[in-house]
Motif scaffolding. Structure first.
Motif, mmCIF file in Angstrom:
data_model
loop_
_atom_site.group_PDB
_atom_site.id
_atom_site.type_symbol
_atom_site.label_atom_id
_atom_site.label_comp_id
_atom_site.label_asym_id
_atom_site.label_seq_id
_atom_site.Cartn_x
_atom_site.Cartn_y
_atom_site.Cartn_z
ATOM 1 N N ALA A 9 -5.513 9.579 6.256
ATOM 2 C CA ALA A 9 -6.103 10.752 6.902
ATOM 3 C C ALA A 9 -5.177 11.947 6.728
ATOM 4 C CB ALA A 9 -6.349 10.459 8.378
ATOM 5 N N GLY A 10 -3.880 11.703 6.838
ATOM 6 C CA GLY A 10 -2.920 12.789 6.643
ATOM 7 C C GLY A 10 -3.016 13.369 5.245
ATOM 8 N N ALA A 11 -3.059 12.477 4.243
ATOM 9 C CA ALA A 11 -3.130 12.949 2.860
ATOM 10 C C ALA A 11 -4.413 13.743 2.632
ATOM 11 C CB ALA A 11 -3.062 11.763 1.896
ATOM 12 N N PHE A 12 -5.532 13.236 3.188
ATOM 13 C CA PHE A 12 -6.812 13.921 2.972
ATOM 14 C C PHE A 12 -6.830 15.273 3.689
ATOM 15 C CE2 PHE A 12 -8.671 9.403 2.620
ATOM 16 C CZ PHE A 12 -8.209 9.323 1.326
ATOM 17 N N LEU A 13 -6.275 15.302 4.913
ATOM 18 C CA LEU A 13 -6.250 16.549 5.670
ATOM 19 C C LEU A 13 -5.451 17.606 4.912
ATOM 20 C CD1 LEU A 13 -7.000 18.029 8.250
ATOM 21 C CD2 LEU A 13 -4.930 17.140 9.307
ATOM 22 N N LEU A 14 -4.355 17.174 4.301
ATOM 23 C CA LEU A 14 -3.539 18.115 3.532
ATOM 24 C C LEU A 14 -4.348 18.695 2.373
ATOM 25 C CD1 LEU A 14 -0.659 19.296 3.350
ATOM 26 C CD2 LEU A 14 -0.187 17.589 1.615
#
Lengths: 100, 498
Positions: free
Chosen positions: A39-44
């Motif tokens: 989720a962190g990678a996608f949010l970035l």
């Protein structure tokens, strides 16, 4: 400014997820951690797509691909973990290398 | 551009994928036919691709006319064709071996239902990886090959295989995320995912360095470079033998391939010399540590798996030669050496794992002492192992000799002593762990076979063993293939090749 807040939150999620993946012994917790990191990678990716004006569609397309991969990988990992639980009765990988 | 222009290389991805779908829905009856057709079609696609590269040089292909940034852009050059060739040859032999390997008892028949689609999807994904020249398509092909590989490891359903595959899955997913994050950083800095475009638009600085570190860390885990190798032995040793062969020979090479591509295409622009140097040291440590652990193992497949950890180290010893200030001769020698090592290790290691599968089948267990005296019963398999062993130890004419020689001469040109010492120690240690196998295999004990292994399996292992010597004798064609479309600055040594 908004982009910075989103990016920092994304990096925080990513680091938190990796930390959990490494230190949580329970397999399901590892999987949840992995999803938090994704989720962190996608949010970035979504945050960086906004550079003033119209957002860049390419990262959005990439995020969709990433989500599809992440969902299938998670489902697969859950099946493997469940099968392993049936075979061994254990929900932890309990190998010294995996946690030290 | 013609929207439907599809080159022969499309078949390398397409035919195995079609075969996988057919075998996933069709009953087991027509399996031999479908597998045979798939293998033949894939081989034909490779021959046509090779012919095309030889006649027109390196070329680019946008699938369906859709290029970067949204489409899939392929670039086919000598290095790509060499890796595709390794994959096609090993894959074809493993497929024929597997027809005999799966198909004995009912449990095997059930496993074969899952093995064939997964393996052919893996084959297809690997070819996509070797053809791609785009950072995001590499992410996708890494995930495709990784997931298929995990499922193949878990095939036996035994507890050790499930543990090995789960640990591999979790690490591989984490590694992919690191890689993906690095790609995102690069994209936000350059606005493109195409390797050549990223390289031309990148400026050195903290952003570039962060991207380099993220991508390198992710790929190092995928390529099982020391100290991120710990997932490999349990995963590779607990898989069925044909799967072990594919994992060690091909799948780990995917991570190395992308690293080698980005290091020679991208990182010069990021000036990340420190990263290259660290990779070299880790490679050296992998050679020594992997070999020492291989000597201590008591199970056949663990010896071979730790040998993979050691042999992968050689690939990374080449990386420091791509730093700024290294002579072009040494840099290009190291580049050719690394590519050659990828091929020679792939052939030899696949031969060893296939032969190990025969021996384990014959005795029903895989501790080293079960091998005693088997050489007299299975001379074909023993010969396959010996030929592969010659290559791994780096003795001419085995294919493993030349890459080590190229790396050694590159180190000599640059006056570096440590790589030379590591290379020589690595060869010696390889003799150490391989002779633990050979000594038992050739012991004069009188033993009876528990099962006579199928002839096909023995011959498949022998074919790869012979090929790992032929690849050592045919260095000229291999090196002149590599020089086609070689990255900038990597051609000085190859130009001397007639």
């Amino acid at each position: 400014m908004t982009v910075t807040i989103y990016s920092l939150a994304a990096i925080a999620l990513f680091v938190l997820g990796l930390y959990g993946l490494w230190w949580q012994p329970h397999l399901l917790r590892k999987l949840v951690s992995l999803n938090i990191a994704s989720a962190g990678a996608f949010l970035l990716m979504v945050a960086l797509a906004y550079r003033g004006g119209d957002p860049d569609p390419v990262p959005h397309a990439l995020v969709l691909t990433g989500i599809v991969i992440s969902v299938s990988a998670t489902a697969f990992a859950v099946v493997l973990a469940a099968r392993r639980y049936r075979e061994t009765g254990s929900v932890e990988l309990d190998e010294p290398e995996a946690r030290s | 551009m013609n929207g439907w222009a599809l080159g022969p290389e499309t078949g390398l991805v397409g035919f195995p994928a079609v075969g996988a779908v057919v075998l996933a829905i069709a009953a087991a009856r027509g399996r031999r036919l479908v597998v045979g057709l798939t293998v033949a079609a894939t081989l034909a696609a490779f021959v046509l691709t090779l012919a095309r590269v030889l006649s027109i040089g390196a070329y680019e292909q946008d699938i369906g006319g859709w290029g970067a940034p949204l489409g899939i852009g392929w670039r086919i050059d000598g290095f790509a064709v060499l890796m595709l060739g390794l994959s096609v040859v090993v894959g074809a032999v493993v497929s024929i071996y597997s027809l005999a390997y799966f198909g004995e008892d009912p449990g095997d028949r059930r496993r074969a239902l899952f093995f064939w689609p997964l393996w052919l999807f893996l084959w297809s994904a690997l070819h996509g990886l070797f053809l791609s020249r785009d950072l995001f398509n590499w992410y996708v092909t890494l995930e495709l090959s990784g997931l298929a590989a995990v499922a193949l490891i878990a095939l036996s359903g035994r507890a050790d295989a499930l543990t090995g595959s789960l640990r591999y899955l979790l690490l591989a997913l984490a590694a992919s995320l690191l890689y993906l994050l690095g790609v995102v950083v690069l994209y936000s800095a350059t606005g493109t995912l195409d390797l050549a475009q990223v390289a031309s638009r990148m400026t050195p600085g903290p952003v570039a360095l962060a991207a380099v570190l993220l991508i390198t860390t992710g790929l190092v885990v995928k390529a099982a470079l020391f100290p991120a190798h710990f997932w490999l032995p349990s995963a590779h040793a607990s898989a069925p033998s044909p799967v072990s062969a594919v994992l060690s020979a091909l799948v780990v090479k995917g991570g190395f391939y992308i690293l080698a591509r980005t290091m020679t295409g991208l990182w010069p622009a990021a000036s990340a010399d420190g990263v290259l140097l660290v990779l070299g040291w880790l490679g050296g440590a992998a050679v020594l540590w992997g070999s020492l652990l291989a000597i201590r193992q008591q199970r056949l497949k663990l010896v071979i798996a730790y040998s993979t950890v050691a042999q992968l180290g050689y690939l990374f010893i080449a990386f420091p030669f791509w730093m700024d200030g290294v002579g072009e001769q040494a840099a290009s020698r190291a580049w050719a050496g690394a590519a050659y090592q990828a091929v020679s290790h792939g052939l030899a290691k696949a031969a060893l794992f296939l032969a190990a599968g025969v021996l384990i089948h014959a005795r029903g267990r895989d501790d080293l002492d079960a091998l005693r005296g088997l050489g007299a019963h299975l001379p074909v398999t023993a010969t396959a192992m010996a030929l592969a062993g010659i290559s791994l130890m780096g003795i001419p004419p085995g294919a493993g000799f030349l890459p080590k020689w190229m790396l050694m001469t590159a180190a000599l040109q640059e006056g570096r002593i440590i790589p030379i010492m590591v290379l020589m120690a690595g060869g010696l240690l390889a003799v150490g762990y391989l002779f633990r196998i050979f000594r038992r295999l050739l012991a004069a004990d009188d033993v009876a076979l528990d099962h006579a292994p199928p002839r096909t399996m023995e011959i498949a292992a022998l074919v790869l063993g012979i090929l790992s010597v032929i690849a050592g004798l045919s260095s000229l064609p291999i090196l002149s293939l590599l020089s086609i479309g070689a990255p900038e600055g990597m051609n000085a040594y190859l130009e001397g090749v007639p």
